[in-house]
Design a protein around this motif. Structure first.
Motif, mmCIF file in Angstrom:
data_model
loop_
_atom_site.group_PDB
_atom_site.id
_atom_site.type_symbol
_atom_site.label_atom_id
_atom_site.label_comp_id
_atom_site.label_asym_id
_atom_site.label_seq_id
_atom_site.Cartn_x
_atom_site.Cartn_y
_atom_site.Cartn_z
ATOM 1 N N GLY A 1 11.072 -2.513 -3.842
ATOM 2 C CA GLY A 1 11.879 -2.847 -5.008
ATOM 3 C C GLY A 1 11.635 -4.256 -5.491
ATOM 4 N N ASN A 2 10.374 -4.703 -5.441
ATOM 5 C CA ASN A 2 10.095 -6.097 -5.813
ATOM 6 C C ASN A 2 9.012 -6.236 -6.874
ATOM 7 N N LEU A 3 8.774 -5.175 -7.664
ATOM 8 C CA LEU A 3 7.827 -5.288 -8.764
ATOM 9 C C LEU A 3 8.605 -5.796 -9.977
ATOM 10 N N GLY A 4 8.401 -7.050 -10.299
ATOM 11 C CA GLY A 4 9.145 -7.693 -11.372
ATOM 12 C C GLY A 4 9.316 -9.165 -11.064
ATOM 13 N N ASP A 5 10.267 -9.802 -11.727
ATOM 14 C CA ASP A 5 10.419 -11.245 -11.544
ATOM 15 C C ASP A 5 11.657 -11.638 -10.744
ATOM 16 N N LEU A 6 12.352 -10.661 -10.156
ATOM 17 C CA LEU A 6 13.497 -10.994 -9.312
ATOM 18 C C LEU A 6 13.041 -11.544 -7.963
ATOM 19 N N TRP A 7 11.907 -11.063 -7.497
ATOM 20 C CA TRP A 7 11.298 -11.539 -6.252
ATOM 21 C C TRP A 7 9.890 -12.046 -6.591
ATOM 22 N N PRO A 8 9.774 -13.233 -7.198
ATOM 23 C CA PRO A 8 8.500 -13.691 -7.779
ATOM 24 C C PRO A 8 7.384 -13.877 -6.763
ATOM 25 N N HIS A 9 7.727 -14.195 -5.495
ATOM 26 C CA HIS A 9 6.692 -14.402 -4.479
ATOM 27 C C HIS A 9 5.830 -13.153 -4.334
ATOM 28 N N HIS A 10 6.468 -12.000 -4.295
ATOM 29 C CA HIS A 10 5.742 -10.734 -4.171
ATOM 30 C C HIS A 10 4.963 -10.408 -5.440
ATOM 31 N N GLN A 11 5.578 -10.621 -6.589
ATOM 32 C CA GLN A 11 4.921 -10.268 -7.844
ATOM 33 C C GLN A 11 3.694 -11.138 -8.111
ATOM 34 N N LEU A 12 3.798 -12.417 -7.834
ATOM 35 C CA LEU A 12 2.654 -13.305 -8.060
ATOM 36 C C LEU A 12 1.494 -12.945 -7.140
ATOM 37 N N PHE A 13 1.795 -12.561 -5.902
ATOM 38 C CA PHE A 13 0.740 -12.112 -4.987
ATOM 39 C C PHE A 13 0.098 -10.835 -5.517
ATOM 40 N N ARG A 14 0.932 -9.913 -5.976
ATOM 41 C CA ARG A 14 0.427 -8.640 -6.509
ATOM 42 C C ARG A 14 -0.502 -8.891 -7.706
ATOM 43 N N GLU A 15 -0.087 -9.769 -8.599
ATOM 44 C CA GLU A 15 -0.908 -10.071 -9.772
ATOM 45 C C GLU A 15 -2.205 -10.767 -9.378
ATOM 46 N N ARG A 16 -2.130 -11.617 -8.368
ATOM 47 C CA ARG A 16 -3.343 -12.286 -7.883
ATOM 48 C C ARG A 16 -4.348 -11.277 -7.357
ATOM 49 N N ILE A 17 -3.890 -10.328 -6.558
ATOM 50 C CA ILE A 17 -4.786 -9.325 -5.979
ATOM 51 C C ILE A 17 -5.395 -8.452 -7.075
ATOM 52 N N ILE A 18 -4.582 -8.025 -8.023
ATOM 53 C CA ILE A 18 -5.074 -7.154 -9.098
ATOM 54 C C ILE A 18 -6.091 -7.878 -9.969
ATOM 55 N N ALA A 19 -5.835 -9.154 -10.249
ATOM 56 C CA ALA A 19 -6.764 -9.924 -11.079
ATOM 57 C C ALA A 19 -8.068 -10.228 -10.352
ATOM 58 N N GLN A 20 -7.989 -10.438 -9.051
ATOM 59 C CA GLN A 20 -9.163 -10.872 -8.283
ATOM 60 C C GLN A 20 -10.073 -9.723 -7.884
ATOM 61 N N TYR A 21 -9.502 -8.551 -7.625
ATOM 62 C CA TYR A 21 -10.289 -7.449 -7.062
ATOM 63 C C TYR A 21 -10.409 -6.301 -8.069
ATOM 64 N N ARG A 22 -11.035 -6.592 -9.199
ATOM 65 C CA ARG A 22 -11.247 -5.557 -10.202
ATOM 66 C C ARG A 22 -12.376 -4.611 -9.813
#
Length: 376
Positions: free
Chosen positions: A88-109
């Motif tokens: 339940g952490n996809l969004g900006d309520l738990w930014p630590h998880h979301q920023l990591f998720r975005e980093r992985i998606i951007a880096q490993y295309r």
């Protein structure tokens, strides 16, 4: 317990997950290294699904804080996908998880990425638009959403992703052998109450009007356990934990033994003799899921001490449901709990969702009457 309706939810999950393209190996990222038992349940269910159903090897498991690009590349073949933990952490309520998720998606295309069932919640449109731009730029991203609201939001914004609705991963453990729940009118009513960012403050214990209510968070005792002289999956503790046998003596002799004698024997059976415990033998970094397995027992044991559970924790509701414990789900700070209940668990007769504190007592009496009558 209504096994047919539980199985129906489990079948919905499995039917959705069948859309994953088969693979031989993978990495599992954003694995919890903190003490939210619900997230460890999700992690365990994901591991069991990957190893038992997909028949794939998990060659690398990492939390946000111990993720290593070098270890990932060393352990994974070029075509292996990356699996991101559900929850339940996809969004900006738990930014630590979301920023990591975005980093992985951007880096490993160059790798396929699968986000396991998530609830989505953004308080800020700029954050949503940034996430959408990153997600939509990935050529092979699958996003599972675990309620109707999140599913529609994902369809609207993450239009270049494969968006699939599915229940929470923990329902894949619906057929797993569990300790039996037996209704006992002498046991207390438990209010498993979260005390973090997602707390809906109007549901204070005093507002529920339930006499002799036991109020707890997820079992706190695991937070003190010592594992291999280490802290959160890697940080070295003081030098004296390096002494041979010291960690084992303190952890098993005191922290998990004499300090909690009633839990000792059932925990030994769970960790050593439960048929699922053998599933960790072939996993790299098996210490990490075994840690989750211990936490799962702590959660199961905690809930089974009650005749009924009231909770604002979604996985307090889900685990109680799998155990057959009558339970009442309360709102959290946004739509997550209500949306999940209305999408999936509304069909379970011993579960209720209550929107107002004044309605809790009546729902408690109704469920207790149902179980007290069936136990005669």
């Amino acid at each position: 317990m209504d096994l047919l309706k539980l199985e129906k939810i489990r079948e919905s999950l499995q039917n959705s997950l069948e859309k994953i393209t088969p693979f031989e190996q993978c990495a599992l990222l954003d694995y919890p290294d903190y003490f939210n038992i619900g997230d460890h349940l999700i992690g365990l269910a994901t591991i069991f699904y990957i190893t038992d159903v997909i028949k794939a090897k998990i060659n690398y498991i990492a939390s946000i804080d111990d993720f290593s690009e070098q270890r990932l590349e060393q352990r994974l073949s070029k075509e292996a996908p990356l699996i991101l933990q559900g929850g339940g952490n996809l969004g900006d309520l738990w930014p630590h998880h979301q920023l990591f998720r975005e980093r992985i998606i951007a880096q490993y295309r160059d790798r396929s990425i699968i986000i396991m069932p998530q609830c989505i919640y953004f308080t800020n449109d700029e954050n949503l638009n940034r996430a959408a731009a990153i997600f939509n730029s990935h050529p092979n991203l699958t996003l599972f959403t675990r309620d109707d609201y999140s599913y529609q939001l994902a369809l609207n914004h993450f239009y270049n992703c494969q968006v699939i609705k599915a229940p929470d991963m923990v329902f894949d453990m619906a057929n797993m052998p569990m300790p039996a729940y037996q209704f006992n009118s002498k046991r207390p009513i438990l209010y498993l109450c979260r005390d973090d960012t997602e707390l809906e403050k109007i549901f204070s214990p005093s507002a529920l009007g339930i006499p002799n209510l036991v109020v707890q968070e997820w079992d706190n005792s695991p937070k003190q356990w010592i594992y291999r002289g280490r802290g959160r999956f890697g940080e070295l503790k003081e030098w004296y934990w390096r002494l041979p046998g010291m960690v084992l003596l303190v952890r098993e002799g005191w922290q998990r033994g004499l300090a909690h004698p009633k839990q000792w024997l059932p925990r030994q059976k769970w960790e050593r003799f439960h048929p699922y415990a053998r599933k960790f033998d072939g996993i790299s970094d098996s210490f990490i899921p075994r840690f989750s397995w211990s936490l799962m027992h702590a959660g199961v044991y905690q809930l089974l001490q009650s005749r009924l559970v009231i909770t604002n924790r979604l996985h307090g509701h889900i685990l109680s449901t799998l155990l057959g414990i009558p339970n009442i789900l309360l709102p959290n700070s946004y739509y997550k709990n209500e949306a999940f209940y209305e999408t999936w668990t509304y069909q379970i007769p011993y579960c209720k969702f209550v929107k107002q504190p004044s309605q809790v007592k009546e729902s408690v009496e109704e469920l207790l009457s149902l179980f007290a009558g069936s136990s005669k």
